[in-house]
Design a protein around this motif. Sequence first.
Motif, mmCIF file in Angstrom:
data_model
loop_
_atom_site.group_PDB
_atom_site.id
_atom_site.type_symbol
_atom_site.label_atom_id
_atom_site.label_comp_id
_atom_site.label_asym_id
_atom_site.label_seq_id
_atom_site.Cartn_x
_atom_site.Cartn_y
_atom_site.Cartn_z
ATOM 1 N N GLY A 58 11.562 20.081 5.341
ATOM 2 C CA GLY A 58 10.777 19.621 4.193
ATOM 3 C C GLY A 58 10.886 18.129 3.940
ATOM 4 N N GLU A 59 11.896 17.466 4.498
ATOM 5 C CA GLU A 59 12.037 16.021 4.285
ATOM 6 C C GLU A 59 10.979 15.251 5.074
ATOM 7 O OE1 GLU A 59 16.320 14.455 3.174
ATOM 8 O OE2 GLU A 59 16.364 15.406 5.154
ATOM 9 N N ILE A 60 10.589 14.115 4.522
ATOM 10 C CA ILE A 60 9.629 13.219 5.163
ATOM 11 C C ILE A 60 10.411 12.111 5.858
ATOM 12 C CG2 ILE A 60 7.672 11.663 4.815
ATOM 13 C CD1 ILE A 60 7.072 14.595 4.011
ATOM 14 N N LEU A 61 10.065 11.855 7.115
ATOM 15 C CA LEU A 61 10.685 10.771 7.869
ATOM 16 C C LEU A 61 9.641 9.688 8.118
ATOM 17 C CD1 LEU A 61 12.729 12.798 10.509
ATOM 18 C CD2 LEU A 61 13.497 11.902 8.302
ATOM 19 N N PHE A 62 10.079 8.450 8.018
ATOM 20 C CA PHE A 62 9.213 7.292 8.211
ATOM 21 C C PHE A 62 9.630 6.594 9.500
ATOM 22 C CE2 PHE A 62 9.615 8.218 3.767
ATOM 23 C CZ PHE A 62 8.363 7.999 3.221
ATOM 24 N N TYR A 63 8.705 6.473 10.439
ATOM 25 C CA TYR A 63 8.968 5.774 11.697
ATOM 26 C C TYR A 63 8.262 4.430 11.644
ATOM 27 C CZ TYR A 63 10.995 9.958 13.671
ATOM 28 O OH TYR A 63 11.820 11.027 13.915
ATOM 29 N N THR A 64 9.017 3.356 11.865
ATOM 30 C CA THR A 64 8.459 2.015 11.886
ATOM 31 C C THR A 64 8.772 1.393 13.239
ATOM 32 O OG1 THR A 64 8.829 1.798 9.506
ATOM 33 C CG2 THR A 64 8.421 -0.237 10.743
ATOM 34 N N LEU A 65 7.742 0.943 13.917
ATOM 35 C CA LEU A 65 7.880 0.273 15.202
ATOM 36 C C LEU A 65 7.529 -1.184 14.985
ATOM 37 C CD1 LEU A 65 6.674 3.314 15.613
ATOM 38 C CD2 LEU A 65 6.585 2.616 17.981
ATOM 39 N N THR A 66 8.459 -2.062 15.270
ATOM 40 C CA THR A 66 8.241 -3.498 15.110
ATOM 41 C C THR A 66 8.095 -4.103 16.492
ATOM 42 O OG1 THR A 66 9.595 -3.463 13.112
ATOM 43 C CG2 THR A 66 9.178 -5.621 14.107
ATOM 44 N N TYR A 67 7.017 -4.832 16.708
ATOM 45 C CA TYR A 67 6.803 -5.464 18.010
ATOM 46 C C TYR A 67 6.791 -6.983 17.876
ATOM 47 C CZ TYR A 67 1.868 -5.794 16.574
ATOM 48 O OH TYR A 67 0.699 -6.065 15.903
ATOM 49 N N ALA A 68 7.149 -7.647 18.972
ATOM 50 C CA ALA A 68 7.168 -9.106 19.003
ATOM 51 C C ALA A 68 6.825 -9.571 20.416
ATOM 52 C CB ALA A 68 8.539 -9.635 18.601
ATOM 53 N N ASN A 69 6.056 -10.630 20.508
ATOM 54 C CA ASN A 69 5.726 -11.230 21.797
ATOM 55 C C ASN A 69 6.474 -12.554 21.898
ATOM 56 O OD1 ASN A 69 4.679 -12.292 24.125
ATOM 57 N ND2 ASN A 69 2.555 -12.331 23.449
#
Length: 164
Positions: A58-69
């Motif tokens: 029931g928990e909500i998970l937040f996935y954040t992908l940070t990209y850099a060039n």
Amino acid sequence: MKQQVIKAALTLTVILTASVALAKPQVTIAIQTEKEVTTLQNGQKATKRVAATNAAPGEILFYTLTYANAGNESATSAVVDNPIPTGTVYLPGSATGQGADISFSIDGGKTFKKPSLLTYEVKLPSGKLDQRVASPEEYTHVRWTITTIPAGGTGKLGFQVKVK
């Protein structure tokens, strides 16, 4: 019962095409998994995100992908694929990414389409085939196609899931 959070094994298919021959884009991606917790501070409820090391149904998970060039040339048509973690369900409309075209897969990452075009066939008892649009619970992967990541450019992509 709590279960270990299986980090979305970032199946990072970063397909880069330099904007100039022999150019050198160098794109890196970091992924972060968080959940929200509510605490009491000075008699007031406060919600904040913390690293998710485990999660309960029931928990909500937040996935954040940070990209850099970090390269000296722009990267064009960068493709980032990320599986929906096992034991979770994608939350409709939660995929984000400024300047990115977002598509989804229902076949383990073999093909990607916009949600309204994700269809499959079901054989009815009569033998007739019925075409159906996939629901978000059937999504297996999220794909972002980033048009251009300039030299020195950064950005964020993200999505949310609910633990089954």
